[in-house]
Design a protein around this motif. Structure first.
Motif, short mmCIF file in Angstrom:
data_model
loop_
_atom_site.label_atom_id
_atom_site.label_comp_id
_atom_site.label_asym_id
_atom_site.label_seq_id
_atom_site.Cartn_x
_atom_site.Cartn_y
_atom_site.Cartn_z
N LEU B 44 0.84 -1.19 0.00
CA LEU B 44 0.00 0.00 0.00
C LEU B 44 0.88 1.24 0.00
N GLN B 45 0.61 2.11 -0.92
CA GLN B 45 1.34 3.37 -0.99
C GLN B 45 0.42 4.48 -0.49
N LEU B 46 0.84 5.16 0.56
CA LEU B 46 0.04 6.27 1.08
C LEU B 46 0.11 7.44 0.11
N LEU B 47 -1.05 7.91 -0.33
CA LEU B 47 -1.12 9.02 -1.28
C LEU B 47 -1.39 10.34 -0.55
N PHE B 48 -2.42 10.34 0.28
CA PHE B 48 -2.82 11.55 0.99
C PHE B 48 -3.35 11.17 2.36
N TYR B 49 -3.20 12.10 3.32
CA TYR B 49 -3.92 11.92 4.56
C TYR B 49 -4.39 13.28 5.06
N SER B 50 -5.43 13.23 5.89
CA SER B 50 -6.07 14.46 6.35
C SER B 50 -6.46 14.31 7.81
N VAL B 51 -6.13 15.33 8.60
CA VAL B 51 -6.49 15.31 10.02
C VAL B 51 -7.69 16.21 10.30
N GLY B 52 -8.20 16.91 9.27
CA GLY B 52 -9.36 17.76 9.48
C GLY B 52 -9.83 18.37 8.17
N ILE B 53 -10.98 19.01 8.22
CA ILE B 53 -11.55 19.63 7.01
C ILE B 53 -10.54 20.58 6.39
N SER B 57 -2.43 16.40 3.45
CA SER B 57 -0.99 16.21 3.29
C SER B 57 -0.77 15.22 2.17
N SER B 58 0.11 15.59 1.26
CA SER B 58 0.41 14.73 0.13
C SER B 58 1.73 14.03 0.37
N GLU B 59 1.73 12.74 0.12
CA GLU B 59 2.93 11.95 0.39
C GLU B 59 3.83 11.78 -0.82
N VAL B 60 3.27 11.74 -2.00
CA VAL B 60 4.08 11.53 -3.19
C VAL B 60 3.60 12.46 -4.30
N PRO B 61 4.54 12.99 -5.06
CA PRO B 61 4.13 13.83 -6.21
C PRO B 61 3.44 12.95 -7.26
N GLN B 62 2.35 13.45 -7.80
CA GLN B 62 1.61 12.60 -8.72
C GLN B 62 0.56 13.42 -9.44
N ASN B 63 -0.20 12.72 -10.21
CA ASN B 63 -1.24 13.32 -11.03
C ASN B 63 -2.56 13.44 -10.29
N ARG B 72 -16.48 14.11 7.28
CA ARG B 72 -16.40 12.67 7.07
C ARG B 72 -16.41 12.30 5.58
N GLN B 73 -15.96 13.23 4.76
CA GLN B 73 -15.93 13.01 3.32
C GLN B 73 -14.54 13.30 2.79
N PHE B 74 -14.04 12.35 1.99
CA PHE B 74 -12.69 12.48 1.46
C PHE B 74 -12.76 12.12 -0.02
N ILE B 75 -12.27 13.00 -0.87
CA ILE B 75 -12.41 12.82 -2.31
C ILE B 75 -11.03 12.78 -2.97
N LEU B 76 -10.85 11.83 -3.85
CA LEU B 76 -9.63 11.70 -4.65
C LEU B 76 -9.95 12.10 -6.08
N SER B 77 -9.15 12.99 -6.64
CA SER B 77 -9.48 13.55 -7.95
C SER B 77 -8.27 13.59 -8.86
N SER B 78 -8.60 13.71 -10.15
CA SER B 78 -7.58 14.01 -11.15
C SER B 78 -8.24 14.81 -12.27
N LYS B 79 -7.51 15.74 -12.83
CA LYS B 79 -8.05 16.50 -13.95
C LYS B 79 -7.90 15.72 -15.26
N LYS B 80 -6.78 14.99 -15.37
CA LYS B 80 -6.52 14.21 -16.59
C LYS B 80 -5.81 12.91 -16.21
N LEU B 81 -6.50 11.80 -16.37
CA LEU B 81 -5.93 10.52 -15.97
C LEU B 81 -4.83 10.07 -16.92
#
Lengths: 112, 114
Positions: B44-53, B57-63, B72-81
């Motif tokens: 498992l590669q940690l991409l992002f984590y959040s301690v509040g609204i 925090s981003s762990e790795v540079p990426q798209n 209680r809502q967390f969204i993962l997005s990309s503009k261009k896959l």
């Protein structure tokens, strides 16, 4: 930087054999250690954890792990595996720096 | 009791299209939230984590990017896959406070980029 290394990528055992999966970590400070398991088609779930105290911790389904600080290890053991233990096992590390790191996982196949 | 939901369960998207994966947690307040990518044989590669609204925090540079518009809502997005974005994405939560605790994982989303 923190890291977790699992030495065995794929382990194949017969039922009733003993199991030991290796896990070593790299971090200079206080750590909390975990083993997670992912059974086929199911969510990743906690098997056991070590925060402090007795370095030998017991988890669900007869699993145990021993924290050896001098060796930076947290190996998972079970004296007698069952076919239902077939799964992927992940060792993980949390630190007070607020980061979680997982190992690459070990796939265990138990032959009936 | 607490539950975590992810959707969709599977997704096939063309290269260059946008992405939005959603994760929601019920039964707890102010959880820590995480996005991971799980690749076969690579853990498992940690991409992002959040301690509040609004705190990401981003762990790795990426798209990819993440947002937390509600507690209680967390969204993962990309503009261009990209093709390399294909994988199995897991959302997880842990109790609020220091990141010492075990994490509870959702069912995951299998993303295939063609």
């Amino acid at each position: 930087a923190q890291s977790v290394s699992q030495h065995n990528h794929h382990v194949i055992l017969s039922e009733a054999a003993s199991l030991e999966l290796g896990c070593n970590y790299s971090y200079g400070g206080t750590v909390n250690l975990f083993w997670y398991v992912q059974y086929p088609g199911q969510h990743l779930q906690l098997l056991l954890k070590y925060f402090s105290g007795d370095p030998l911790v017991k988890g669900i389904k007869g699993f145990e792990a021993e924290f050896i600080k001098s060796k930076f290890s947290f190996n998972l053991r079970k004296p007698s595996v069952q076919w239902s233990d077939t799964a992927e096992y992940f060792c993980a590390l949390n630190t007070n720096a607020g980061k979680s790191t997982f190992g690459d996982g070990t796939t265990l196949t138990v032959k009936p | 009791s607490q539950t975590i939901h992810q959707w969709p369960a599977t997704l096939v998207q063309p290269v260059g299209s946008p992405l939005s994966l959603e994760c929601t947690v019920e039964g707890t307040s102010n959880p820590n939230l995480y996005w991971y990518r799980q690749a076969a044989g690579r853990g498992l590669q940690l991409l992002f984590y959040s301690v509040g609204i609004g705190q990401i925090s981003s762990e790795v540079p990426q798209n990819l990017s993440a947002s937390r518009p509600q507690d209680r809502q967390f969204i993962l997005s990309s503009k261009k896959l990209l093709l390399s974005d294909s994988g199995f994405y897991l959302c997880a939560w842990s109790p609020p406070g220091p990141n010492y605790n075990e994490q509870f994982f959702g069912p995951g989303t299998r993303l295939t980029v063609l």
